[in-house]
Design an enzyme around this catalytic site. Structure first.
Site, PDB file in Angstrom:
ATOM      1  N   ASP A  55      11.730   3.332   5.298  1.00  0.00           N
ATOM      2  CA  ASP A  55      11.013   2.974   4.091  1.00  0.00           C
ATOM      3  C   ASP A  55      11.824   3.825   3.020  1.00  0.00           C
ATOM      4  O   ASP A  55      12.005   4.863   2.913  1.00  0.00           O
ATOM      5  CB  ASP A  55       9.575   3.391   4.100  1.00  0.00           C
ATOM      6  CG  ASP A  55       8.739   3.221   2.950  1.00  0.00           C
ATOM      7  OD1 ASP A  55       8.362   2.192   2.809  1.00  0.00           O
ATOM      8  OD2 ASP A  55       8.681   3.962   2.019  1.00  0.00           O
ATOM      9  N   TYR A  60      13.009   6.523  -5.414  1.00  0.00           N
ATOM     10  CA  TYR A  60      13.457   7.764  -4.536  1.00  0.00           C
ATOM     11  C   TYR A  60      14.790   8.278  -4.836  1.00  0.00           C
ATOM     12  O   TYR A  60      15.131   9.342  -4.344  1.00  0.00           O
ATOM     13  CB  TYR A  60      13.323   7.603  -3.197  1.00  0.00           C
ATOM     14  CG  TYR A  60      11.803   7.175  -2.698  1.00  0.00           C
ATOM     15  CD1 TYR A  60      10.867   7.081  -3.550  1.00  0.00           C
ATOM     16  CD2 TYR A  60      11.683   6.764  -1.364  1.00  0.00           C
ATOM     17  CE1 TYR A  60       9.481   6.812  -3.234  1.00  0.00           C
ATOM     18  CE2 TYR A  60      10.185   6.166  -1.076  1.00  0.00           C
ATOM     19  CZ  TYR A  60       9.242   6.143  -2.039  1.00  0.00           C
ATOM     20  OH  TYR A  60       7.948   5.815  -1.605  1.00  0.00           O
ATOM     21  N   LYS A  88      11.442  -0.964  -2.708  1.00  0.00           N
ATOM     22  CA  LYS A  88      10.328  -1.055  -3.720  1.00  0.00           C
ATOM     23  C   LYS A  88      10.989  -1.224  -5.207  1.00  0.00           C
ATOM     24  O   LYS A  88      11.466  -0.439  -5.416  1.00  0.00           O
ATOM     25  CB  LYS A  88       9.318   0.080  -3.652  1.00  0.00           C
ATOM     26  CG  LYS A  88       8.911   0.496  -2.404  1.00  0.00           C
ATOM     27  CD  LYS A  88       7.906   1.524  -2.144  1.00  0.00           C
ATOM     28  CE  LYS A  88       7.512   1.983  -0.764  1.00  0.00           C
ATOM     29  NZ  LYS A  88       8.427   3.282  -0.410  1.00  0.00           N
ATOM     30  N   HIS A 121       5.931  -1.310  -6.257  1.00  0.00           N
ATOM     31  CA  HIS A 121       5.913  -0.021  -5.981  1.00  0.00           C
ATOM     32  C   HIS A 121       4.398   0.506  -6.728  1.00  0.00           C
ATOM     33  O   HIS A 121       3.499   1.165  -6.086  1.00  0.00           O
ATOM     34  CB  HIS A 121       7.038   1.130  -6.509  1.00  0.00           C
ATOM     35  CG  HIS A 121       6.968   2.274  -5.893  1.00  0.00           C
ATOM     36  ND1 HIS A 121       8.379   2.761  -5.843  1.00  0.00           N
ATOM     37  CD2 HIS A 121       6.014   2.992  -5.357  1.00  0.00           C
ATOM     38  CE1 HIS A 121       7.991   3.957  -5.005  1.00  0.00           C
ATOM     39  NE2 HIS A 121       6.772   4.021  -4.870  1.00  0.00           N
TER      40      HIS A 121
HETATM   41  P1  NDP Z   1       4.259  12.637   4.648  1.00  0.00           P
HETATM   42  O1  NDP Z   1       2.780  12.487   4.939  1.00  0.00           O
HETATM   43  O2  NDP Z   1       4.807  11.608   5.718  1.00  0.00           O
HETATM   44  O3  NDP Z   1       4.450  14.220   5.190  1.00  0.00           O
HETATM   45  C1  NDP Z   1       5.596  14.696   5.010  1.00  0.00           C
HETATM   46  C2  NDP Z   1       5.742  16.241   5.122  1.00  0.00           C
HETATM   47  O4  NDP Z   1       5.059  16.684   6.268  1.00  0.00           O
HETATM   48  C3  NDP Z   1       6.824  16.948   4.890  1.00  0.00           C
HETATM   49  O5  NDP Z   1       6.689  17.837   4.067  1.00  0.00           O
HETATM   50  C4  NDP Z   1       7.634  16.946   6.261  1.00  0.00           C
HETATM   51  O6  NDP Z   1       8.393  18.247   6.271  1.00  0.00           O
HETATM   52  C5  NDP Z   1       6.097  17.418   6.908  1.00  0.00           C
HETATM   53  N1  NDP Z   1       6.260  17.159   8.557  1.00  0.00           N
HETATM   54  C6  NDP Z   1       6.637  15.778   8.852  1.00  0.00           C
HETATM   55  N2  NDP Z   1       6.631  15.722  10.239  1.00  0.00           N
HETATM   56  C7  NDP Z   1       5.596  16.905  10.579  1.00  0.00           C
HETATM   57  C8  NDP Z   1       5.304  17.255  11.742  1.00  0.00           C
HETATM   58  N3  NDP Z   1       5.492  16.579  12.964  1.00  0.00           N
HETATM   59  N4  NDP Z   1       4.649  18.499  11.799  1.00  0.00           N
HETATM   60  C9  NDP Z   1       4.603  19.092  10.628  1.00  0.00           C
HETATM   61  N5  NDP Z   1       5.133  18.834   9.482  1.00  0.00           N
HETATM   62  C10 NDP Z   1       5.531  17.608   9.420  1.00  0.00           C
HETATM   63  O7  NDP Z   1       4.496  12.544   3.400  1.00  0.00           O
HETATM   64  P2  NDP Z   1       5.167  11.412   2.083  1.00  0.00           P
HETATM   65  O8  NDP Z   1       4.057  11.573   1.074  1.00  0.00           O
HETATM   66  O9  NDP Z   1       6.541  11.617   2.155  1.00  0.00           O
HETATM   67  O10 NDP Z   1       4.676  10.046   2.917  1.00  0.00           O
HETATM   68  C11 NDP Z   1       5.375   9.512   3.858  1.00  0.00           C
HETATM   69  C12 NDP Z   1       6.437   8.344   3.312  1.00  0.00           C
HETATM   70  O11 NDP Z   1       5.502   7.276   2.674  1.00  0.00           O
HETATM   71  C13 NDP Z   1       7.228   8.536   2.006  1.00  0.00           C
HETATM   72  O12 NDP Z   1       8.309   9.507   2.411  1.00  0.00           O
HETATM   73  C14 NDP Z   1       7.361   7.452   1.246  1.00  0.00           C
HETATM   74  O13 NDP Z   1       8.426   6.691   1.956  1.00  0.00           O
HETATM   75  C15 NDP Z   1       6.194   6.708   1.365  1.00  0.00           C
HETATM   76  N6  NDP Z   1       5.365   6.705   0.306  1.00  0.00           N
HETATM   77  C16 NDP Z   1       5.078   5.789  -0.286  1.00  0.00           C
HETATM   78  C17 NDP Z   1       4.289   5.744  -1.585  1.00  0.00           C
HETATM   79  C18 NDP Z   1       4.109   4.609  -2.379  1.00  0.00           C
HETATM   80  O14 NDP Z   1       3.716   4.702  -3.629  1.00  0.00           O
HETATM   81  N7  NDP Z   1       4.325   3.410  -1.899  1.00  0.00           N
HETATM   82  C19 NDP Z   1       3.607   6.942  -2.124  1.00  0.00           C
HETATM   83  C20 NDP Z   1       4.107   8.277  -1.332  1.00  0.00           C
HETATM   84  C21 NDP Z   1       4.829   7.886  -0.081  1.00  0.00           C
HETATM   85  P3  NDP Z   1       9.745  18.038   7.072  1.00  0.00           P
HETATM   86  O15 NDP Z   1      10.686  17.266   6.103  1.00  0.00           O
HETATM   87  O16 NDP Z   1      10.371  19.530   6.965  1.00  0.00           O
HETATM   88  O17 NDP Z   1       9.534  17.644   8.460  1.00  0.00           O
HETATM   89  C1  1BO Z   2       6.520   8.128  -7.727  1.00  0.00           C
HETATM   90  C2  1BO Z   2       6.808   7.770  -6.066  1.00  0.00           C
HETATM   91  C3  1BO Z   2       5.834   7.886  -5.186  1.00  0.00           C
HETATM   92  C4  1BO Z   2       6.134   7.891  -3.909  1.00  0.00           C
HETATM   93  O1  1BO Z   2       6.320   6.463  -3.622  1.00  0.00           O
END
Ligand code: NDP
Ligand code: 1BO
Length: 322
Positions: A55, A60, A88, A121
């Site tokens: 994704d 990004y 997106k 998005h």
């Molecule tokens: P997540 O809820 O996926 O959390 C990510 C965080 O958790 C990072 O800090 C990561 O650190 C940590 N982490 C990952 N795996 C573990 C684990 N097993 N144990 C402990 N910590 C962990 O956050 P996101 O907000 O990034 O959401 C996921 C994805 O959703 C985004 O990356 C994006 O692709 C999408 N998204 C879409 C949006 C939209 O508007 N459509 C908005 C927000 C997100 P580390 O990297 O150090 O492991």
């Molecule tokens: C502003 C972008 C948030 C993550 O999708």
């Protein structure tokens, strides 16, 4: 309904059938804020972790790195047809004439011929160069019907397999359903035990729109620390799983696909080991009862201008539905 589709490293990988007829893998790699490390994360996920879904988004700023990761994974033997790539359309491109160029720029950065899934998005149009928070005139009118027609044309022209939306409300989805020739197959929304958003999940299920749960672990800096939540931790210990796995599995058991982000190779591999066990009903219900339900991604810093509007509050953005 989840279907087991193929096996990777001895574990079943499930997928969900979409209205478009295509299948979305149940777990994908999130890549927001992955920056220059995105290539390595994608290779780890695809080649070592058994992921098939990545994704990303124009916003990004990591699509080039992701494209390189996909290329490397394909050199290692994966075929494009086995992968599911989501991107997106950003808010500055939310006018009919900018949809196709927006997609073409994304395909160019990813070095791909087509996307499996293209999403709007956010349902708010921004002026190029808009500030955060937006100044007067930064948030523009959004021609939802005109933009959706162009999204539909991308499918007709085989540039995109499936189209959908993110961050919609019931009000906005109802509006879209009123004129859509192609129903959105996917709605990507923030969902985790700290923000279940049952209203949207139920509405989407009723309309056969598949939901992908974003920020399934509670998101990153400034997010909600569900990894250390007492209930999550207790259930993880009881099931001999990690809190990350419990959070991903909770999303799958609700019928959503889930896209955890990680840059850490061990956590990337850990987060997808969720297919040969279940969260028992009692523990699932305990996760469904976590209090203080609150969005992390409320959109305030990007779209709210308290004095000038058009959105003067977070409640305005979400059509006062929360
Ligand atoms: P997540 O809820 O996926 O959390 C990510 C965080 O958790 C990072 O800090 C990561 O650190 C940590 N982490 C990952 N795996 C573990 C684990 N097993 N144990 C402990 N910590 C962990 O956050 P996101 O907000 O990034 O959401 C996921 C994805 O959703 C985004 O990356 C994006 O692709 C999408 N998204 C879409 C949006 C939209 O508007 N459509 C908005 C927000 C997100 P580390 O990297 O150090 O492991
Ligand atoms: C502003 C972008 C948030 C993550 O999708």
């Amino acid at each position: 309904m989840a279907h087991a589709t193929f096996t990777s490293e001895g574990q079943n990988m499930e997928s969900f059938r979409l209205l478009s007829g295509h299948k979305i893998p149940a777990v994908g790699l999130g890549t927001w804020r992955s920056g220059s490390q995105a290539t390595h994360a994608v290779v780890t996920a695809l080649v070592e972790g058994g992921y098939r879904h990545i994704d990303t988004a124009w916003e990004y700023g990591d699509q080039r790195e992701i494209g390189q990761g996909i290329k490397r994974a394909m050199h290692a033997g994966l075929e494009r047809r086995d992968l599911f790539v989501t991107s997106k359309l950003w808010c500055t491109e939310l006018s009919p004439e900018r949809v196709r160029p927006g997609l073409q720029n994304t395909l160019k950065e990813l070095q791909l011929e087509y996307l499996d899934l293209y999403l709007i998005h956010w349902p708010f149009r921004l002026r190029e160069g808009a500030s955060k928070p937006p100044k007067a005139g930064d948030v523009l009118d959004f021609d939802m019907e005109g933009v959706w027609r162009e999204m539909e044309n991308l499918v007709k022209d085989n540039l995109v397999r499936t189209i959908g939306v993110c961050n919609f409300t019931v009000t906005k989805l109802n509006k879209l359903l009123g004129f859509a020739e192609l129903i959105p197959s996917v709605c990507q929304m923030e969902m985790h035990p700290g923000w279940r958003n049952d209203t949207m999940l139920e509405f989407c299920k009723k309309n056969e729109i598949h939901v992908t749960a974003y920020s399934p672990l509670g998101s990153q800096e400034g997010g909600r620390d569900l990894i250390h939540d007492q209930t999550v931790d207790r259930i993880a210990k009881k099931l001999n799983k990690t809190p990350g796995q419990v959070l991903v599995k909770w999303g799958l058991q609700r019928g959503t696909s889930v896209i955890p982000k990680s840059l850490n190779p061990e956590r990337i591999k850990e987060n997808i080991k969720v297919f040969d066990w279940v969260i028992p009903e009692q523990d699932f219900q305990a996760l469904n009862s976590i209090t203080d339900q609150k969005r992390v991604m409320d959109g305030e810093d990007i779209f709210v201008n308290k004095t000038e509007g058009p959105f003067r509050s977070v409640a305005d953005l979400w059509d006062h539905e929360d």
